[in-house]
Design a protein around this motif. Structure first.
Motif, PDB file in Angstrom:
ATOM      1  N   ALA A  17       0.845  -1.193   0.000  1.00 20.54           N
ATOM      2  CA  ALA A  17       0.000   0.000   0.000  1.00 20.54           C
ATOM      3  C   ALA A  17       0.878   1.240   0.000  1.00 20.54           C
ATOM      4  O   ALA A  17       1.843   1.337   0.761  1.00 20.54           O
ATOM      5  CB  ALA A  17      -0.915  -0.003   1.221  1.00 20.54           C
ATOM      6  N   ASP A  18       0.518   2.199  -0.859  1.00 21.23           N
ATOM      7  CA  ASP A  18       1.279   3.432  -1.015  1.00 21.23           C
ATOM      8  C   ASP A  18       0.516   4.579  -0.355  1.00 21.23           C
ATOM      9  O   ASP A  18      -0.516   5.012  -0.866  1.00 21.23           O
ATOM     10  CB  ASP A  18       1.487   3.713  -2.511  1.00 21.23           C
ATOM     11  N   GLU A  19       1.006   5.028   0.774  1.00 22.64           N
ATOM     12  CA  GLU A  19       0.382   6.120   1.531  1.00 22.64           C
ATOM     13  C   GLU A  19      -1.106   5.874   1.787  1.00 22.64           C
ATOM     14  O   GLU A  19      -1.945   6.738   1.498  1.00 22.64           O
ATOM     15  CB  GLU A  19       0.586   7.459   0.807  1.00 22.64           C
ATOM     16  N   PRO A  20      -1.464   4.729   2.348  1.00 22.73           N
ATOM     17  CA  PRO A  20      -2.887   4.411   2.499  1.00 22.73           C
ATOM     18  C   PRO A  20      -3.612   5.268   3.528  1.00 22.73           C
ATOM     19  O   PRO A  20      -4.843   5.367   3.478  1.00 22.73           O
ATOM     20  CB  PRO A  20      -2.879   2.940   2.923  1.00 22.73           C
ATOM     21  N   ILE A  21      -2.883   5.868   4.476  1.00 19.59           N
ATOM     22  CA  ILE A  21      -3.562   6.630   5.523  1.00 19.59           C
ATOM     23  C   ILE A  21      -3.602   8.128   5.221  1.00 19.59           C
ATOM     24  O   ILE A  21      -4.145   8.902   6.011  1.00 19.59           O
ATOM     25  CB  ILE A  21      -2.932   6.384   6.904  1.00 19.59           C
ATOM     26  N   ALA A  22      -3.046   8.552   4.097  1.00 19.01           N
ATOM     27  CA  ALA A  22      -3.101   9.973   3.737  1.00 19.01           C
ATOM     28  C   ALA A  22      -4.553  10.392   3.554  1.00 19.01           C
ATOM     29  O   ALA A  22      -5.322   9.738   2.855  1.00 19.01           O
ATOM     30  CB  ALA A  22      -2.320  10.221   2.450  1.00 19.01           C
ATOM     31  N   GLY A  23      -4.942  11.477   4.191  1.00 10.18           N
ATOM     32  CA  GLY A  23      -6.298  11.990   4.058  1.00 10.18           C
ATOM     33  C   GLY A  23      -7.303  11.382   5.010  1.00 10.18           C
ATOM     34  O   GLY A  23      -8.457  11.808   5.026  1.00 10.18           O
ATOM     35  N   LEU A  24      -6.902  10.384   5.790  1.00 10.20           N
ATOM     36  CA  LEU A  24      -7.812   9.800   6.771  1.00 10.20           C
ATOM     37  C   LEU A  24      -7.766  10.595   8.074  1.00 10.20           C
ATOM     38  O   LEU A  24      -6.735  11.172   8.427  1.00 10.20           O
ATOM     39  CB  LEU A  24      -7.435   8.345   7.066  1.00 10.20           C
ATOM     40  N   ASP A  25      -8.877  10.598   8.810  1.00  7.96           N
ATOM     41  CA  ASP A  25      -8.854  11.236  10.121  1.00  7.96           C
ATOM     42  C   ASP A  25      -8.040  10.372  11.085  1.00  7.96           C
ATOM     43  O   ASP A  25      -7.750   9.199  10.795  1.00  7.96           O
ATOM     44  CB  ASP A  25     -10.276  11.483  10.634  1.00  7.96           C
ATOM     45  N   PRO A  26      -7.617  10.931  12.231  1.00  7.01           N
ATOM     46  CA  PRO A  26      -6.710  10.189  13.121  1.00  7.01           C
ATOM     47  C   PRO A  26      -7.235   8.819  13.542  1.00  7.01           C
ATOM     48  O   PRO A  26      -6.463   7.848  13.582  1.00  7.01           O
ATOM     49  CB  PRO A  26      -6.548  11.133  14.322  1.00  7.01           C
TER      50      PRO A  26
END
Length: 253
Positions: A158-167
């Protein structure tokens, strides 16, 4: 160690410039490997080349597989995550089962069970029947993570899968990746959040200008010297009863 991902002297060039420079890497069952480095370090290029999605030199056990076998060995979540289709969330997630479907493409009970597991893992029960393209960007990202989980391959990349997700969603996603690794699979995930990388990854690989400059446990990789040299960063690193704590303090640029 049986390698689910094995790279040997992998290189990628843009013109005459190497963006991935002779990287060798082995990832085995039970590992959640965080790929870290500043912008332009080569993280995305390394992941895509490892999967055979980018021209490269050197060897990758995944890239060398036929396309159908590759899809059964590794699930892939790229940075791009906009869903343009007006279909239900459940139908999007079910696309992850495509490599396993028999001729005719109908979902079997085991495929539906895999979709249900992915929905529960990403806490998407209330979204199941909503049009995917009506969701927010962060919600769409969670749907596409679930699609990759539904593929149920030995390796997840996975490439930057948590970008843009809330904490909360970031933590949930990293906890899911950790549980997948604990089940005997392997995860390789590129991250910019060094705090979450330190806390949830069993191992970190640090890239700088296309080369792997460190590979090991988070505490051994995130040293003050490397953080200053590679990230131009001063940070606080400690251990607590809840796990490692990493907090950037100052840019040294």
């Amino acid at each position: 160690m049986t390698a689910l991902l094995a790279l040997q002297d992998l290189s990628v060039h843009r013109g005459s410039r190497p963006v991935v420079d002779h990287v060798s890497l082995r990832v085995g069952p039970g590992e959640c490997v965080g790929l870290i480095g500043p912008n332009g370090a080569g993280k995305t290029s390394l992941l895509r080349a490892a999967l055979g999605l980018l021209a490269h030199q050197g060897q990758s056990n995944i890239a060398d597989l036929p396309a159908h076998a590759r899809a059964r060995q590794a699930a892939w979540m790229p940075q791009s995550r906009e869903i343009a289709w007006g279909i239900d969330v459940e139908a999007v997630i079910a696309l992850g089962r495509t490599p396993w479907l028999p001729r005719g493409g109908r979902l079997r009970p085991e495929d539906r069970a895999a979709v249900d597991r992915a929905i529960r893992r990403m806490k998407l029960e209330s979204f199941r029947h909503r049009p995917a393209n009506h969701l927010s960007g962060g919600e769409q990202a969670r749907v596409l993570i679930a699609r990759a989980l539904a593929q149920e391959t030995p390796l997840l990349m996975a490439d930057e899968p948590i970008a843009g997700l809330d904490p909360a969603a970031q933590i949930t996603t990293m906890e899911v990746f950790g549980r997948i690794a604990a089940e005997g699979k392997a995860v390789v995930v590129s991250l910019h959040d060094l705090g979450l990388a330190a806390r949830h990854c069993t191992r970190l690989v640090m890239l700088d200008r296309g080369r792997a400059v460190a590979d090991g446990a988070p505490g051994a990789v995130l040293t003050p010297e490397r953080l200053e040299e590679v990230f131009a960063l001063r940070a606080f690193y400690s251990r607590s009863a809840d796990g490692p704590i990493f907090q950037p303090l100052e840019s040294l640029r």
